[in-house]
Design a protein around this motif. Structure first.
Motif, PDB file in Angstrom:
ATOM      1  N   LEU A   1       0.827  -1.194   0.000  1.00 51.97           N
ATOM      2  CA  LEU A   1       0.000   0.000   0.000  1.00 51.97           C
ATOM      3  C   LEU A   1       0.870   1.256   0.000  1.00 51.97           C
ATOM      4  O   LEU A   1       2.052   1.206   0.324  1.00 51.97           O
ATOM      5  CB  LEU A   1      -0.928   0.017   1.220  1.00 51.97           C
ATOM      6  N   ALA A   2       0.244   2.376  -0.351  1.00 55.74           N
ATOM      7  CA  ALA A   2       0.906   3.682  -0.359  1.00 55.74           C
ATOM      8  C   ALA A   2       2.152   3.637  -1.239  1.00 55.74           C
ATOM      9  O   ALA A   2       2.105   3.116  -2.365  1.00 55.74           O
ATOM     10  CB  ALA A   2       1.215   4.128   1.070  1.00 55.74           C
ATOM     11  N   MET A   3       3.308   4.091  -0.717  1.00 56.87           N
ATOM     12  CA  MET A   3       4.531   4.147  -1.545  1.00 56.87           C
ATOM     13  C   MET A   3       5.036   2.758  -1.910  1.00 56.87           C
ATOM     14  O   MET A   3       5.793   2.601  -2.872  1.00 56.87           O
ATOM     15  CB  MET A   3       5.637   4.937  -0.825  1.00 56.87           C
ATOM     16  N   PHE A   4       4.595   1.725  -1.165  1.00 48.31           N
ATOM     17  CA  PHE A   4       5.048   0.361  -1.474  1.00 48.31           C
ATOM     18  C   PHE A   4       4.324  -0.232  -2.693  1.00 48.31           C
ATOM     19  O   PHE A   4       4.619  -1.352  -3.096  1.00 48.31           O
ATOM     20  CB  PHE A   4       4.857  -0.539  -0.258  1.00 48.31           C
ATOM     21  N   HIS A   5       3.386   0.509  -3.246  1.00 48.51           N
ATOM     22  CA  HIS A   5       2.712   0.068  -4.466  1.00 48.51           C
ATOM     23  C   HIS A   5       3.304   0.755  -5.703  1.00 48.51           C
ATOM     24  O   HIS A   5       2.930   0.414  -6.830  1.00 48.51           O
ATOM     25  CB  HIS A   5       1.209   0.368  -4.374  1.00 48.51           C
ATOM     26  N   GLU A   6       4.202   1.683  -5.503  1.00 46.18           N
ATOM     27  CA  GLU A   6       4.777   2.435  -6.625  1.00 46.18           C
ATOM     28  C   GLU A   6       5.807   1.602  -7.381  1.00 46.18           C
ATOM     29  O   GLU A   6       6.436   0.700  -6.808  1.00 46.18           O
ATOM     30  CB  GLU A   6       5.440   3.713  -6.099  1.00 46.18           C
ATOM     31  N   PRO A   7       6.037   1.903  -8.658  1.00 48.11           N
ATOM     32  CA  PRO A   7       7.051   1.177  -9.426  1.00 48.11           C
ATOM     33  C   PRO A   7       8.444   1.254  -8.814  1.00 48.11           C
ATOM     34  O   PRO A   7       9.209   0.285  -8.902  1.00 48.11           O
ATOM     35  CB  PRO A   7       7.008   1.875 -10.795  1.00 48.11           C
ATOM     36  N   ARG A   8       8.789   2.382  -8.163  1.00 49.20           N
ATOM     37  CA  ARG A   8      10.140   2.520  -7.619  1.00 49.20           C
ATOM     38  C   ARG A   8      10.425   1.498  -6.519  1.00 49.20           C
ATOM     39  O   ARG A   8      11.581   1.255  -6.190  1.00 49.20           O
ATOM     40  CB  ARG A   8      10.371   3.942  -7.086  1.00 49.20           C
ATOM     41  N   MET A   9       9.369   0.921  -5.928  1.00 51.35           N
ATOM     42  CA  MET A   9       9.557  -0.097  -4.907  1.00 51.35           C
ATOM     43  C   MET A   9      10.335  -1.292  -5.459  1.00 51.35           C
ATOM     44  O   MET A   9      11.100  -1.951  -4.742  1.00 51.35           O
ATOM     45  CB  MET A   9       8.190  -0.541  -4.377  1.00 51.35           C
ATOM     46  N   ASN A  10      10.172  -1.565  -6.756  1.00 50.37           N
ATOM     47  CA  ASN A  10      10.786  -2.751  -7.360  1.00 50.37           C
ATOM     48  C   ASN A  10      12.107  -2.456  -8.067  1.00 50.37           C
ATOM     49  O   ASN A  10      12.675  -3.351  -8.695  1.00 50.37           O
ATOM     50  CB  ASN A  10       9.800  -3.371  -8.361  1.00 50.37           C
ATOM     51  N   TRP A  11      12.577  -1.229  -8.010  1.00 51.39           N
ATOM     52  CA  TRP A  11      13.818  -0.888  -8.704  1.00 51.39           C
ATOM     53  C   TRP A  11      15.085  -1.380  -8.007  1.00 51.39           C
ATOM     54  O   TRP A  11      16.003  -1.839  -8.679  1.00 51.39           O
ATOM     55  CB  TRP A  11      13.909   0.620  -8.923  1.00 51.39           C
ATOM     56  N   PRO A  12      15.197  -1.244  -6.654  1.00 55.17           N
ATOM     57  CA  PRO A  12      16.452  -1.665  -6.008  1.00 55.17           C
ATOM     58  C   PRO A  12      16.802  -3.123  -6.312  1.00 55.17           C
ATOM     59  O   PRO A  12      15.938  -4.011  -6.301  1.00 55.17           O
ATOM     60  CB  PRO A  12      16.154  -1.461  -4.515  1.00 55.17           C
ATOM     61  N   GLY A  13      18.084  -3.364  -6.597  1.00 55.74           N
ATOM     62  CA  GLY A  13      18.579  -4.706  -6.881  1.00 55.74           C
ATOM     63  C   GLY A  13      18.544  -5.079  -8.341  1.00 55.74           C
ATOM     64  O   GLY A  13      19.134  -6.096  -8.737  1.00 55.74           O
ATOM     65  N   LYS A  14      17.860  -4.290  -9.161  1.00 52.27           N
ATOM     66  CA  LYS A  14      17.788  -4.583 -10.588  1.00 52.27           C
ATOM     67  C   LYS A  14      18.739  -3.675 -11.366  1.00 52.27           C
ATOM     68  O   LYS A  14      19.114  -2.598 -10.908  1.00 52.27           O
ATOM     69  CB  LYS A  14      16.357  -4.410 -11.096  1.00 52.27           C
ATOM     70  N   ARG A  15      19.099  -4.123 -12.552  1.00 52.61           N
ATOM     71  CA  ARG A  15      19.969  -3.314 -13.404  1.00 52.61           C
ATOM     72  C   ARG A  15      19.137  -2.219 -14.090  1.00 52.61           C
ATOM     73  O   ARG A  15      17.989  -2.449 -14.472  1.00 52.61           O
ATOM     74  CB  ARG A  15      20.646  -4.181 -14.455  1.00 52.61           C
ATOM     75  N   VAL A  16      19.758  -1.068 -14.262  1.00 50.10           N
ATOM     76  CA  VAL A  16      19.090   0.035 -14.936  1.00 50.10           C
ATOM     77  C   VAL A  16      18.685  -0.377 -16.348  1.00 50.10           C
ATOM     78  O   VAL A  16      17.597  -0.037 -16.829  1.00 50.10           O
ATOM     79  CB  VAL A  16      20.000   1.283 -14.967  1.00 50.10           C
ATOM     80  N   SER A  17      19.544  -1.142 -17.022  1.00 52.20           N
ATOM     81  CA  SER A  17      19.264  -1.573 -18.395  1.00 52.20           C
ATOM     82  C   SER A  17      18.055  -2.500 -18.479  1.00 52.20           C
ATOM     83  O   SER A  17      17.412  -2.603 -19.531  1.00 52.20           O
ATOM     84  CB  SER A  17      20.491  -2.279 -18.987  1.00 52.20           C
ATOM     85  N   ASP A  18      17.732  -3.169 -17.352  1.00 58.64           N
ATOM     86  CA  ASP A  18      16.558  -4.047 -17.342  1.00 58.64           C
ATOM     87  C   ASP A  18      15.276  -3.261 -17.067  1.00 58.64           C
ATOM     88  O   ASP A  18      14.178  -3.714 -17.406  1.00 58.64           O
ATOM     89  CB  ASP A  18      16.713  -5.137 -16.281  1.00 58.64           C
TER      90      ASP A  18
END
Length: 573
Positions: free
Chosen positions: A441-458
């Protein structure tokens, strides 16, 4: 002697200029509202998160809805927050606030047309300018951009709708409009405490419309039930406001608070000047109000709605004095001694006064009497333009900063200095944050929640280019880091929406929000230092965090700016 055609041309020219100036301020306000949207809870919103936690534990719904909070029974607002969590992941309600406010504007313009449009086009155009200027005034930004404050526009739009529906019911007492009036009255009543004042006003309006006595009795019966139910086991916050008894014992202080802090506050001149203008407005409005009620020059059906709106606002203002203000507020050293949340009511008060003045003098065909009021409203609408624009930008920056600090919650960074400004109790904040994280919920539903740990190119296509920028400051938070800096895309002439920190392998190790003014996040920090050269790029600053457990040296940390609307990134060098 100036020909009448020239006088008319000049008059309409002035009105059009006023409308254009008003629309310019409106567009500035709307742009900053969009910039300020955030899904990160702030202050009282964390109490609503606790309601979600209770529902998650299986606690019954009604006690949650009915529990008073700081003198409010937030039945309707709590239902909205629960619905927001159920279907929209507890996202920002700025869209709903604006929908309510735009609906209110439409209702007021419709009322202005019914009162003025068929008699004086010039007066109707002036009414539109006043309505747009005041109902979208940046003085209301706290309510516009903070999801918790959706209740302030809601209580007043519901009241205006109830009064208009009762007018539409007319002397024939059309059942559909009567039901709508009652339904809107219930919404207003269970949104904020002043909403219960709608019922005596509806009874008086019904009598003024000379409706069947059964309608008045029905409204009185429903209102009595609502008021009694609202006050049943009601708890009032201690040491808040003068109270009704205090107002009766100190009537002069109550009047000064009413005219100085409420009616006079939008002028922002001096305390004495605001008091004088507020008193002048109160006295002349009372005179016009009484005279117009007794006059036969206005159509009773439509004037009854304006009559009810003004009466409701007067009672609401008195309830504010009783429940929230004290005489010491008159002597506050702060220029902003009246919180912005009350300006929705204050601006609506002045809209009501404007419609009363315009409808009275247009009906009497004495437009020259509008001149003194015209000067008063020019001062009200335009002498504080710089302060209004500053208000819009400050609130937008504050909630943009709130959004940036939300990155600490996403990355589990223990920045207590900043996080305590969201909600001061760490144990409560941690428990509620865990709930939001578990339920996305809230900010944990935003796309940025899933960015850490992934490559920028992905995550994004290849960088579209390069942005200017750099890291300015870092603060060690026990292995995690708070980081501030700047970034700017010279080709697009705008800053990135987000900043990504990457390690030597290109994986995201930190997040930041962009779009802030240099060194200035009101309520979070203000740096009193000579601005660097890049400060000329308005909104180029960012604030973010790098999570714990990263061993990459700062010299090897990569920076990328994210442009959400385009779906691409730039490399920051």
């Amino acid at each position: 002697m100036i020909p009448k055609s020239m006088q008319r041309f000049f008059g309409y020219g002035v009105i059009v200029l006023g409308l254009l100036g008003t629309l310019g301020i409106n567009l500035f306000t709307l742009a900053h509202m969009l910039r300020a949207r955030t899904n990160v809870p702030w202050a009282d919103q964390w109490v609503m998160v606790e309601d979600l936690v209770k529902r998650g534990r299986g606690e019954p719904l009604w006690p949650i809805l009915w529990t008073p909070y700081w003198g409010h029974r937030l039945v309707i607002p709590r239902l909205l927050f629960l619905a927001d969590a159920r279907w929209l992941s507890f996202a920002s309600l700025t869209w709903l606030t604006m929908l309510l406010q735009l609906t209110h504007i439409a209702l007021l313009i419709a009322l202005a047309w019914l009162l003025l449009g068929r008699k004086s086009l010039a007066s109707f155009m002036i009414a539109i300018a006043v309505i747009l200027s005041l109902m979208l005034s940046p003085f209301q930004m706290e309510n516009f951009v903070w999801s918790m404050q959706t209740m302030f526009p809601l209580v007043f739009v519901a009241a205006t709708g109830a009064f208009l529906c009762l007018s539409l019911a007319g002397t024939t007492c059309h059942p559909t409009f009567l039901v709508l009036s009652v339904a809107l009255g219930l919404i207003s009543s269970y949104t904020m405490p002043n909403g219960i004042l709608i019922w005596p006003v509806l009874v008086v309006q019904s009598a003024y419309l000379r409706q069947n006595w059964k309608v008045g009795m029905t409204l009185a019966g429903i209102g009595t039930f609502v008021i009694v139910s609202y006050l049943w086991h009601y708890t009032r916050p201690l040491e808040m406001g003068m109270s009704v008894g205090g107002m009766l014992r100190h009537p002069i202080d109550a009047i000064l608070l009413l005219v100085g802090l409420i009616l006079g506050s939008p002028f922002r001149f001096t305390t004495r000047a605001d008091l004088g203008l507020g008193m002048a407005a109160l006295v002349t409005t009372a005179y016009l109000y009484t005279r117009t009620i007794l006059s036969r020059s206005l159509e009773r059906r439509w004037f009854s709605a304006l009559f009810a709106i003004i009466l409701f606002l007067l009672l609401s203002s008195l309830s504010l004095v009783a429940g929230r203000l004290t005489p010491k507020d008159l002597h506050s050293a702060s220029e902003d001694f009246l919180p912005g949340r009350y300006f929705t009511m204050i601006c609506l008060c002045w809209v009501g006064i404007a419609l009363l003045v315009l409808s009275t003098f247009s009906a009497e065909k004495r437009p020259w009497l509008l001149c003194p009021y015209g000067l008063l409203f020019v001062c009200l609408m335009f002498t504080s333009v710089v302060r209004q624009l500053t208000e819009a930008e400050d609130w937008a920056d504050f909630f943009r900063g709130t959004d940036a600090v939300g990155s600490a919650l996403l990355l589990d960074v223990p920045d207590e200095q900043m996080l305590s400004l969201l909600w001061p109790s760490k144990p409560e904040r941690d428990e509620r944050t865990l709930f939001l994280r578990q339920h996305e919920l809230a900010m944990f539903h935003e796309p940025r929640m899933n960015w850490p740990g992934k490559r920028v190119s992905d995550l994004f296509r290849s960088p579209a280019g390069k942005c200017a920028g750099a890291i300015e400051k870092t603060a060690d938070l026990g292995g995690s880091w708070r980081v501030t800096g700047w970034a700017w895309d010279a080709n697009a002439s705008k800053p990135p929406d987000d900043i990504l920190f990457t390690d030597s392998t290109g994986r995201v190790i930190g997040l930041a929000r962009g779009g802030l003014r240099h060194g200035y996040i009101p309520g979070f920090f203000v740096e009193a230092q000579p601005p660097p050269p890049h400060a000329r790029f308005r909104g180029s600053e960012w604030l973010g965090y790098v999570r714990k457990g990263i061993d990459t040296p700062w010299a090897e940390v990569g920076l990328y700016g994210v442009f959400r609307s385009e779906g691409n990134v730039c490399s920051i060098k």
